[in-house]
Motif scaffolding. Sequence first.
Motif, PDB file in Angstrom:
ATOM      1  N   SER A 156     -16.814 -59.227  -0.907  1.00  0.00           N
ATOM      2  CA  SER A 156     -16.777 -58.689  -2.269  1.00  0.00           C
ATOM      3  C   SER A 156     -16.256 -59.699  -3.278  1.00  0.00           C
ATOM      4  N   ARG A 157     -15.726 -60.819  -2.797  1.00  0.00           N
ATOM      5  CA  ARG A 157     -15.110 -61.807  -3.695  1.00  0.00           C
ATOM      6  C   ARG A 157     -14.086 -61.206  -4.642  1.00  0.00           C
ATOM      7  N   LEU A 213     -17.317 -54.976   7.866  1.00  0.00           N
ATOM      8  CA  LEU A 213     -16.195 -55.885   7.685  1.00  0.00           C
ATOM      9  C   LEU A 213     -16.224 -56.322   6.236  1.00  0.00           C
ATOM     10  N   LEU A 214     -15.292 -55.771   5.467  1.00  0.00           N
ATOM     11  CA  LEU A 214     -15.276 -56.012   4.033  1.00  0.00           C
ATOM     12  C   LEU A 214     -14.194 -57.022   3.734  1.00  0.00           C
ATOM     13  N   THR A 215     -14.579 -58.220   3.357  1.00  0.00           N
ATOM     14  CA  THR A 215     -13.569 -59.214   3.039  1.00  0.00           C
ATOM     15  C   THR A 215     -13.553 -59.418   1.535  1.00  0.00           C
ATOM     16  N   THR A 216     -12.358 -59.594   1.013  1.00  0.00           N
ATOM     17  CA  THR A 216     -12.239 -59.620  -0.431  1.00  0.00           C
ATOM     18  C   THR A 216     -12.133 -61.038  -0.958  1.00  0.00           C
ATOM     19  N   ASP A 217     -12.068 -62.013  -0.078  1.00  0.00           N
ATOM     20  CA  ASP A 217     -11.783 -63.339  -0.612  1.00  0.00           C
ATOM     21  C   ASP A 217     -12.715 -64.432  -0.112  1.00  0.00           C
ATOM     22  N   SER A 218     -13.974 -64.158  -0.078  1.00  0.00           N
ATOM     23  CA  SER A 218     -14.922 -65.227   0.237  1.00  0.00           C
ATOM     24  C   SER A 218     -14.531 -66.022   1.471  1.00  0.00           C
ATOM     25  N   PHE A 219     -14.254 -65.358   2.536  1.00  0.00           N
ATOM     26  CA  PHE A 219     -13.874 -66.034   3.778  1.00  0.00           C
ATOM     27  C   PHE A 219     -12.877 -67.134   3.502  1.00  0.00           C
ATOM     28  N   GLY A 220     -11.758 -66.796   2.990  1.00  0.00           N
ATOM     29  CA  GLY A 220     -10.733 -67.826   2.821  1.00  0.00           C
ATOM     30  C   GLY A 220     -10.323 -68.332   4.184  1.00  0.00           C
ATOM     31  N   ARG A 221      -9.488 -69.320   4.166  1.00  0.00           N
ATOM     32  CA  ARG A 221      -9.047 -69.924   5.402  1.00  0.00           C
ATOM     33  C   ARG A 221      -8.328 -68.910   6.280  1.00  0.00           C
ATOM     34  N   ARG A 226     -18.384 -54.961  -6.949  1.00  0.00           N
ATOM     35  CA  ARG A 226     -19.116 -55.346  -5.757  1.00  0.00           C
ATOM     36  C   ARG A 226     -18.572 -54.591  -4.541  1.00  0.00           C
ATOM     37  N   GLU A 227     -17.284 -54.425  -4.536  1.00  0.00           N
ATOM     38  CA  GLU A 227     -16.671 -53.730  -3.408  1.00  0.00           C
ATOM     39  C   GLU A 227     -17.201 -52.305  -3.300  1.00  0.00           C
ATOM     40  N   ARG A 228     -17.297 -51.644  -4.445  1.00  0.00           N
ATOM     41  CA  ARG A 228     -17.842 -50.280  -4.425  1.00  0.00           C
ATOM     42  C   ARG A 228     -19.269 -50.275  -3.922  1.00  0.00           C
ATOM     43  N   ARG A 229     -20.047 -51.241  -4.381  1.00  0.00           N
ATOM     44  CA  ARG A 229     -21.445 -51.305  -3.943  1.00  0.00           C
ATOM     45  C   ARG A 229     -21.533 -51.457  -2.440  1.00  0.00           C
ATOM     46  N   LEU A 256     -21.697 -67.972   3.630  1.00  0.00           N
ATOM     47  CA  LEU A 256     -21.312 -67.399   2.351  1.00  0.00           C
ATOM     48  C   LEU A 256     -22.497 -67.407   1.397  1.00  0.00           C
ATOM     49  N   GLY A 257     -23.159 -68.534   1.324  1.00  0.00           N
ATOM     50  CA  GLY A 257     -24.313 -68.640   0.434  1.00  0.00           C
ATOM     51  C   GLY A 257     -25.413 -67.681   0.838  1.00  0.00           C
ATOM     52  N   ALA A 258     -25.650 -67.587   2.135  1.00  0.00           N
ATOM     53  CA  ALA A 258     -26.697 -66.689   2.612  1.00  0.00           C
ATOM     54  C   ALA A 258     -26.340 -65.246   2.270  1.00  0.00           C
ATOM     55  N   GLU A 259     -25.111 -64.896   2.542  1.00  0.00           N
ATOM     56  CA  GLU A 259     -24.685 -63.532   2.281  1.00  0.00           C
ATOM     57  C   GLU A 259     -24.843 -63.221   0.799  1.00  0.00           C
ATOM     58  N   GLU A 260     -24.503 -64.180  -0.012  1.00  0.00           N
ATOM     59  CA  GLU A 260     -24.608 -63.991  -1.456  1.00  0.00           C
ATOM     60  C   GLU A 260     -26.051 -63.734  -1.874  1.00  0.00           C
ATOM     61  N   ALA A 261     -26.938 -64.626  -1.404  1.00  0.00           N
ATOM     62  CA  ALA A 261     -28.339 -64.512  -1.802  1.00  0.00           C
ATOM     63  C   ALA A 261     -28.946 -63.210  -1.295  1.00  0.00           C
TER      64      ALA A 261
END
Lengths: 365, 365
Positions: free
Chosen positions: A115-116, A82-90, A121-124, B97-102
């Motif tokens: 991936s923010r 599950l690739l989300t691009t926006d830091s779990f936005g609302r 990051r998305e590629r990774r 989010l923080g956990a995933e990041e770290a």
Amino acid sequence: MDRAQDPLDEVANEQAKRRWTIVDVAQRAGVSVGTASKALNGRGSLRPETRSRVVRVAQELGFEPNALAQSLLSGRTFTVGLLTTDSFGRFSIPVMLGAEEALGEGKVSVFLCDSRGDPERERRYLRMMLSRRVDGIIVAARRVESRPPVGKGLPVPVVYAMTRSEDRQDLSVLPDDEGGGQAAVEHLTSLGRRRIGHLTGPERFEAARRRAAGAQAVLAGAGLEFAGGQVFYGAWSEAWGREGTAALLEREPEVDAIFCGSDQIGRGVADALRESGRRVPDDVALVGFDNWEVMAEACRPPLTTVDPNLGEVGRVAARELLAAIEGGTAGGVRTVACRLVLRASTVAPEPAGERVAAGKGRARG
Amino acid sequence: MDRAQDPLDEVANEQAKRRWTIVDVAQRAGVSVGTASKALNGRGSLRPETRSRVVRVAQELGFEPNALAQSLLSGRTFTVGLLTTDSFGRFSIPVMLGAEEALGEGKVSVFLCDSRGDPERERRYLRMMLSRRVDGIIVAARRVESRPPVGKGLPVPVVYAMTRSEDRQDLSVLPDDEGGGQAAVEHLTSLGRRRIGHLTGPERFEAARRRAAGAQAVLAGAGLEFAGGQVFYGAWSEAWGREGTAALLEREPEVDAIFCGSDQIGRGVADALRESGRRVPDDVALVGFDNWEVMAEACRPPLTTVDPNLGEVGRVAARELLAAIEGGTAGGVRTVACRLVLRASTVAPEPAGERVAAGKGRARG
DNA sequence: TTGAAAGCGCTAACAT
DNA sequence: ATGTTAGCGCTTTCAA
């Protein structure tokens, strides 16, 4: 046939720290690994007594088959990315929740990757998922805007949720913003409102334009126009709700309903109307969009709003992905109907909580 | 040394659908699989020319090693389970989010599991994670309240984030609510406020009690008491903010500051104060809790608030988990400092956005 | 410097 | 009805 000792002793001895393999189970049950495998998976033909003995030993040991070994062999991991691009936005959260739900029921696990919006990051993450042999990928985002496909010729199916791939071959799942706009205005006209204004977010958002288009269509069908003669595009904020209200009232003081492009805008509008001395819904009825409950319910009065069914968007995306994994693959855009949630900003509050009315939606886009 | 044909042709032929194994790479590079493995992992001693040839072929093929096979062998999956009990509530999200990041930084992937507080589902997910051989587990929740441990004698380490395990042996990571309460009231007293009230959520919440305790401690240190003579426990809602304000004003009309247990309460308080003819912050200064930006910023005026640093809670939990996986394991409660975010509800707005002041926090609990 | 072979845990043919 | 064996893709001895 050497059952070394009572299995339970051994479990206690080893403190359940060691992980048992099917070999351990087989030994303790006095059978071969092949037999143990069949017993545990209900395959082959075994004497019932044997089968139950193996199962019992496995349970006593707390044996859990190593999914890695199983997957290595079968080629299926029952895992999706599950690739989300926006830091779990609302917006992506409910989508992810729905997807996780639909997948979890089917015993599929989810790799979460945020991936923010960073393409690197998305590629990774994409590489990592493929390396882990996910069976498929869901790409989730907050905006319905189009985005470049996450990759081409990938060895696993991909479904886009709450975003649209620029490649028409890809499958995208979106809420039916246009239908939502229709439902909102139909509700208002059905209440007898005739001077209906529309305050919404920035015009560059597809979602804003589509909601406005839906609203416009219904108005046109009723021989009406937007109050104030235009759509008031602005920002997705309460502040804009307040400012926009002032602008709209100046153009059209007799407005009797406002369709707001988001619940935040709706709250701002409600505050501004109250402070201008107008009553909601008596003088002006209000419909929002999003059904962001904490917003809509805190609104004074609570806000009737269009729920884009984000959870359903996620569930549909997940189901489509599972179907694609099984073989079937159709591209295009799949649209999920919105639903209208009635609250006190358009109707007299009822004793028993909120009311729901089905929204307009198209099955396929 | 039979390089069958140009690798790129083959890639094109097979449409990159087939997944290459290290055998393919080895064949095309004209070496054995053992050599290929060494070349790709930078181990052993190889002729530079050989190494680069293997690497080049692998790149051309787009070869990605099968992580399943690697893990099966190594016993490490570089995977952790993130078990959330509350459907990604507003509080667990930043933690996750923080956990995933770290974890992502360290190339560790996250299995997302949402149990929705259902113990049965939780067991299922736990089994699934263990079956997939996660290296560790983070249990996240929305409430700081204690909860039964997720299991005992598990073969992998577990860290609790934003919740506390009843088993003192377990490691739990929490925001420092008490320090947050202190920071809030210190800020208010430093502004010269003396009649400071406190409106917060239900008393049964540990978080509410701890924030109140921190506030109380600072007041006592300054020879003060809560305005109105008590903590006003209620609900985590705007409505309670409004009602509670009325109750407080009745008891103590001269109140000059209110510390609110949440930003939602803060918004309600701000509205009620304004509607009672008081100015914020001139007559009454306001501090909230959570730094829920959409709430705090939409408040009129924008709300100074205590940020519990949820992202940091998640990051710390993840780092602790990684440490535990590497071997070190210490139980207890680890606390993360809060930080005060200054906005117009306590200070005159500055030209350049928000200001931040460090909060009080204890390094270890 | 490179190759051959064993084995991680499991399942599925094929023997017995 | 049960046992034996090959092999999934990879890394890692150990030999050459």
